[in-house]
Design an enzyme around this catalytic site. Sequence first.
Site, PDB file in Angstrom:
ATOM      1  N   THR A 231       0.851  -1.197   0.000  1.00 49.16           N
ATOM      2  CA  THR A 231       0.000   0.000   0.000  1.00 49.16           C
ATOM      3  C   THR A 231       0.883   1.243   0.000  1.00 49.16           C
ATOM      4  O   THR A 231       0.694   2.158  -0.814  1.00 49.16           O
ATOM      5  CB  THR A 231      -0.940  -0.016   1.227  1.00 49.16           C
ATOM      6  OG1 THR A 231      -1.763  -1.190   1.138  1.00 49.16           O
ATOM      7  CG2 THR A 231      -1.819   1.217   1.272  1.00 49.16           C
TER       8      THR A 231
ATOM      9  N   CYS B 214      -9.920  -7.493   1.303  1.00 46.68           N
ATOM     10  CA  CYS B 214     -10.016  -6.058   1.561  1.00 46.68           C
ATOM     11  C   CYS B 214     -11.433  -5.540   1.396  1.00 46.68           C
ATOM     12  O   CYS B 214     -11.698  -4.383   1.619  1.00 46.68           O
ATOM     13  CB  CYS B 214      -9.097  -5.289   0.617  1.00 46.68           C
ATOM     14  SG  CYS B 214      -7.397  -5.742   0.862  1.00 46.68           S
TER      15      CYS B 214
ATOM     16  N   GLN C  78       0.567 -10.054  -6.083  1.00 51.22           N
ATOM     17  CA  GLN C  78       0.046 -11.433  -6.147  1.00 51.22           C
ATOM     18  C   GLN C  78       0.799 -12.322  -7.133  1.00 51.22           C
ATOM     19  O   GLN C  78       0.523 -13.524  -7.208  1.00 51.22           O
ATOM     20  CB  GLN C  78      -1.454 -11.420  -6.483  1.00 51.22           C
ATOM     21  CG  GLN C  78      -2.322 -10.710  -5.453  1.00 51.22           C
ATOM     22  CD  GLN C  78      -2.486 -11.494  -4.146  1.00 51.22           C
ATOM     23  OE1 GLN C  78      -2.086 -12.662  -4.046  1.00 51.22           O
ATOM     24  NE2 GLN C  78      -3.048 -10.856  -3.138  1.00 51.22           N
TER      25      GLN C  78
ATOM     26  N   ASN D 176      -6.045 -10.069  -7.493  1.00 52.17           N
ATOM     27  CA  ASN D 176      -6.125 -10.801  -6.223  1.00 52.17           C
ATOM     28  C   ASN D 176      -7.433 -11.557  -6.050  1.00 52.17           C
ATOM     29  O   ASN D 176      -7.514 -12.462  -5.233  1.00 52.17           O
ATOM     30  CB  ASN D 176      -5.921  -9.841  -5.043  1.00 52.17           C
ATOM     31  CG  ASN D 176      -6.754  -8.589  -5.158  1.00 52.17           C
ATOM     32  OD1 ASN D 176      -6.744  -7.906  -6.183  1.00 52.17           O
ATOM     33  ND2 ASN D 176      -7.492  -8.269  -4.122  1.00 52.17           N
TER      34      ASN D 176
ATOM     35  N   HIS E 116       4.178 -10.123   3.112  1.00 55.82           N
ATOM     36  CA  HIS E 116       3.287 -11.061   3.826  1.00 55.82           C
ATOM     37  C   HIS E 116       2.451 -11.922   2.891  1.00 55.82           C
ATOM     38  O   HIS E 116       1.757 -12.830   3.340  1.00 55.82           O
ATOM     39  CB  HIS E 116       2.422 -10.319   4.866  1.00 55.82           C
ATOM     40  CG  HIS E 116       1.303  -9.495   4.317  1.00 55.82           C
ATOM     41  ND1 HIS E 116       0.018  -9.968   4.242  1.00 55.82           N
ATOM     42  CD2 HIS E 116       1.258  -8.237   3.841  1.00 55.82           C
ATOM     43  CE1 HIS E 116      -0.776  -9.016   3.747  1.00 55.82           C
ATOM     44  NE2 HIS E 116      -0.042  -7.958   3.499  1.00 55.82           N
TER      45      HIS E 116
ATOM     46  N   THR F   9      13.985   4.941  10.612  1.00 58.39           N
ATOM     47  CA  THR F   9      14.968   3.867  10.784  1.00 58.39           C
ATOM     48  C   THR F   9      14.488   2.607  10.066  1.00 58.39           C
ATOM     49  O   THR F   9      13.346   2.190  10.249  1.00 58.39           O
ATOM     50  CB  THR F   9      15.163   3.583  12.290  1.00 58.39           C
ATOM     51  OG1 THR F   9      15.543   4.812  12.897  1.00 58.39           O
ATOM     52  CG2 THR F   9      16.216   2.520  12.536  1.00 58.39           C
TER      53      THR F   9
ATOM     54  N   SER G  16       5.024  -6.929  -1.645  1.00 57.33           N
ATOM     55  CA  SER G  16       4.649  -7.096  -0.239  1.00 57.33           C
ATOM     56  C   SER G  16       5.172  -8.430   0.274  1.00 57.33           C
ATOM     57  O   SER G  16       5.064  -9.448  -0.419  1.00 57.33           O
ATOM     58  CB  SER G  16       3.119  -7.071  -0.136  1.00 57.33           C
ATOM     59  OG  SER G  16       2.728  -7.250   1.199  1.00 57.33           O
TER      60      SER G  16
HETATM   61  N1  PLP Z   1      -2.124  -5.149  -3.977  1.00 58.99           N
HETATM   62  C1  PLP Z   1      -2.737  -6.334  -4.011  1.00 58.99           C
HETATM   63  C2  PLP Z   1      -3.047  -6.954  -5.325  1.00 58.99           C
HETATM   64  C3  PLP Z   1      -3.105  -6.983  -2.828  1.00 58.99           C
HETATM   65  O1  PLP Z   1      -3.724  -8.163  -2.879  1.00 58.99           O
HETATM   66  C4  PLP Z   1      -2.794  -6.360  -1.597  1.00 58.99           C
HETATM   67  C5  PLP Z   1      -3.216  -6.971  -0.310  1.00 58.99           C
HETATM   68  O2  PLP Z   1      -4.346  -7.357  -0.123  1.00 58.99           O
HETATM   69  C6  PLP Z   1      -2.129  -5.123  -1.600  1.00 58.99           C
HETATM   70  C7  PLP Z   1      -1.813  -4.548  -2.810  1.00 58.99           C
HETATM   71  C8  PLP Z   1      -1.752  -4.409  -0.327  1.00 58.99           C
HETATM   72  O3  PLP Z   1      -0.609  -4.987   0.224  1.00 58.99           O
HETATM   73  P1  PLP Z   1      -0.092  -4.617   1.712  1.00 58.99           P
HETATM   74  O4  PLP Z   1      -0.967  -5.390   2.647  1.00 58.99           O
HETATM   75  O5  PLP Z   1       1.322  -5.063   1.749  1.00 58.99           O
HETATM   76  O6  PLP Z   1      -0.225  -3.150   1.870  1.00 58.99           O
END
Ligand code: PLP
Length: 366
Positions: free
Chosen positions: A69, A314, A177, A147, A197, A233, A195
């Site tokens: 994000t 989301c 993704q 996603n 996670h 940092t 990302s």
């Molecule tokens: N972009 C996509 C396609 C995602 O699936 C997600 C997470 O759901 C994000 C961006 C956002 O990622 P982050 O949680 O690292 O901000």
Amino acid sequence: MIYLDNSATTRPFDSVIAAVSGNMAGNFGNASSLHKMGINAEKVLKDAKNVLLDKLGLDGEILFTSGATESSCTALLGLPGTHRHGGNGIVTTTFEHPSVAKPIERLENDGYNVVRVSPKGIADYEQRIIDAVNEKTLLVSVMWVNNETGFVIDTARVYKAVKRENPHTIVHVDAVQGFCKLPAKQLKADLISLSAHKIHGPKGIGALYYSKNMRFDPLIIGGGQQKDLRSGTEPVDLIAGFAEAVRSYPDCTEKYAALNDKLVSLLGELDDVVINSYGNAKNILNFSVCGVRSEIMLHFLEEREIYVSSGSACSKGKTSGVLGEFGVSDKDADSAIRVSMSPFTTESDIDALAEGIADGIKRFRR
Ligand code: PLP
């Protein structure tokens, strides 16, 4: 427990947990410090950058952020101030994640002219993006893998064609993704959001890849870390974990294809299950169990400790607008289930899921 919601987030690899805790315990210096402990911390940052660039197969720079994000907000909101070739056009898709859609909406409110290309009809979607680019286009922003549906855009093809049409146009890709899951040769852009996670790394750490010579204004200012592009940092422990996730993610191309085929075939034996997925990201399958609302099925499966998602993580509780873009009716979107796999997913997980869906249908079909 059968966890099939890996597009929302993933269970950290054991190697990631070891890397984060090992770094916290033994390498807690500040990467800006001039002494040995600072130099050791800085080495973790440098190594992690190389791991990411290697995996991307690209030359360029890495900016560590708090997640995709922040990466996308930095790229999209930081760009206009530094790129003034006369264009005010933005080309994007109708199915971006909110972390891209919202900053683009803000730019639109500030006077940018936004063209959103719909996938309705689907045939040669990349060409439709390319056709929307002209001499006024400042930016093209497309996601690599959707996603919710798994729809894939060949961003390398888009990049080449866009640069042919207008060499000044900047290309941004949300690669969240697809990273580590699809071949990197499909990925090319000036700016790429990543990302950790989503690939079994820690939450709260992401990256923005930027090509050499790319300029953008920082979103976060202060002490001037990371070449003044993101002050604060550096979270060295999380960065160590991010790099370890990239190193540890195995090639699952064949595994995902086989599991996807198996699930499609088991679902095909059930009445009134329709597949909503498009394209070829085999780790994601979106389908609708007609007549059973997503949330009812989701909680029924949860009772068996099977975790899936209804649409996107989301869009909690809301009917997905993205599915509508892919031609899914409101009624089918209301009963959509997204299954997203990981390297931990097994054939027996898929059997248990299909059995759970079949039992759910018997119990709830109106
Ligand atoms: N972009 C996509 C396609 C995602 O699936 C997600 C997470 O759901 C994000 C961006 C956002 O990622 P982050 O949680 O690292 O901000």
